[in-house]
Design a protein around this motif. Structure first.
Motif, PDB file in Angstrom:
ATOM      1  N   ALA A  32       0.751  -1.278   0.046  1.00 44.35           N
ATOM      2  CA  ALA A  32       0.143   0.136  -0.045  1.00 44.35           C
ATOM      3  C   ALA A  32       0.808   1.487  -0.059  1.00 44.35           C
ATOM      4  O   ALA A  32       0.445   2.150  -0.550  1.00 44.35           O
ATOM      5  N   THR A  35       2.264   1.714  -3.621  1.00 39.88           N
ATOM      6  CA  THR A  35       1.469   2.172  -4.572  1.00 39.88           C
ATOM      7  C   THR A  35       0.793   3.547  -4.115  1.00 39.88           C
ATOM      8  O   THR A  35      -0.048   4.111  -5.195  1.00 39.88           O
ATOM      9  N   ARG A  37      -1.291   4.144  -1.757  1.00 37.75           N
ATOM     10  CA  ARG A  37      -2.587   3.901  -1.559  1.00 37.75           C
ATOM     11  C   ARG A  37      -2.856   4.334   0.144  1.00 37.75           C
ATOM     12  O   ARG A  37      -3.744   4.355   0.652  1.00 37.75           O
ATOM     13  N   TYR A  38      -1.369   4.437   0.628  1.00 37.94           N
ATOM     14  CA  TYR A  38      -1.251   4.712   2.190  1.00 37.94           C
ATOM     15  C   TYR A  38      -0.354   5.705   2.481  1.00 37.94           C
ATOM     16  O   TYR A  38       0.956   5.343   2.098  1.00 37.94           O
ATOM     17  N   ASP A  39      -0.304   6.538   3.131  1.00 43.91           N
ATOM     18  CA  ASP A  39       0.641   7.255   3.742  1.00 43.91           C
ATOM     19  C   ASP A  39       1.068   7.129   5.059  1.00 43.91           C
ATOM     20  O   ASP A  39       0.541   6.816   5.939  1.00 43.91           O
TER      21      ASP A  39
END
Length: 62
Positions: A32, A35, A37-39
């Motif tokens: 994640a 890509t 999709r997650y910080d």
């Protein structure tokens, strides 16, 4: 936020599972992060920087 995690990980010939183990997170979390999709939290960002021996600013691009 963009990042260079995949690039840095592959330079070391690490799998996502290898990096996950070094960071004490799941492989899904690494995926994640890579890509976008997650910080990461600030503590995790510092850990990532320490694992790669770089500054946070060298890994994460706002």
């Amino acid at each position: 936020m963009k990042n260079r995690l995949k690039e840095l990980r592959t330079e070391r010939r690490w799998t996502q599972a290898d990096l996950a183990g070094a960071l004490d997170v799941s492989r899904q979390t690494v995926n994640a992060l890579e890509t976008g999709r997650y910080d990461p939290s600030l503590p995790l960002a510092f850990t990532i920087a320490a694992v790669f021996g770089r500054r946070i600013e060298d890994i994460f691009i706002p």
